[in-house]
Write an enzyme that holds these catalytic residues in place. Structure first.
Site, PDB file in Angstrom:
ATOM      1  N   GLU A  18      47.236  63.749  99.483  1.00 29.41           N
ATOM      2  CA  GLU A  18      47.626  63.224  98.173  1.00 29.41           C
ATOM      3  C   GLU A  18      47.065  64.080  97.047  1.00 29.41           C
ATOM      4  OE1 GLU A  18      49.693  60.716  97.703  1.00 29.41           O
ATOM      5  OE2 GLU A  18      49.822  60.212  99.839  1.00 29.41           O
ATOM      6  N   GLU A  74      44.111  54.564  93.405  1.00 26.97           N
ATOM      7  CA  GLU A  74      44.943  55.606  94.027  1.00 26.97           C
ATOM      8  C   GLU A  74      44.974  55.451  95.541  1.00 26.97           C
ATOM      9  OE1 GLU A  74      47.586  58.433  94.744  1.00 26.97           O
ATOM     10  OE2 GLU A  74      47.104  57.645  92.770  1.00 26.97           O
ATOM     11  N   GLU A 122      52.388  53.157  99.549  1.00 25.16           N
ATOM     12  CA  GLU A 122      53.468  54.123  99.751  1.00 25.16           C
ATOM     13  C   GLU A 122      53.607  54.508 101.219  1.00 25.16           C
ATOM     14  OE1 GLU A 122      53.100  57.458  97.144  1.00 25.16           O
ATOM     15  OE2 GLU A 122      53.435  56.246  95.359  1.00 25.16           O
TER      16      GLU A 122
END
Length: 139
Positions: free
Chosen positions: A52, A93, A100
């Protein structure tokens, strides 16, 4: 090439030497449970850092702002808030990335609920990042 998404977290868990099966933790207690749970946490942090870009950017922001918090002439509570707000960005995050990954694992098919889940995770991250500016400018 397989259409199945790769699981970076499972790969990281395997490399750290922690069983990839979550059921392996169920029978453990005490220090053994903490040891194995720490391995899963380390694997999650490693997967987020490797997979990420937003997480890597937030790590850099933390590496810049946390030492800076110790240079300001503020109370301990104010310093704790300065540090906590940038850590909050990292935490949100991680949760956003987990949402996700879960949605992508279920299906790459476009679906309104999948979009809604991803958008809500993104909105949570936006709100967390919006806290940093006012908190740090009001120091």
């Amino acid at each position: 090439m397989s259409s199945e998404p790769t699981c970076v977290v499972a790969e990281a868990v395997t490399r750290v030497g922690v069983p990839a099966d979550g059921a392996a933790l169920k029978g453990r207690s005490g220090l053994a449970r903490i040891w194995y749970a720490s391995g899963y946490s380390a694997a999650g942090l490693k997967a987020a850092y490797r997979g990420e870009a937003a997480f890597r950017q937030l790590v850099l922001l933390n590496l810049l702002l946390i030492p800076l918090a110790f240079l300001f002439d503020v109370s301990r509570v104010e310093r704790a808030v300065l540090i906590a707000v940038v850590f909050l960005g990292l935490i949100v995050e991680l949760l956003n990335s987990a949402i996700e990954a879960t949605v992508d694992r279920i299906s790459f098919e476009l679906h309104p609920l999948a979009k809604q889940a991803k958008d809500m995770g993104s909105a949570a991250q936006l709100l967390a990042l919006c806290l940093i500016g006012p908190v740090w400018s009001g120091r």
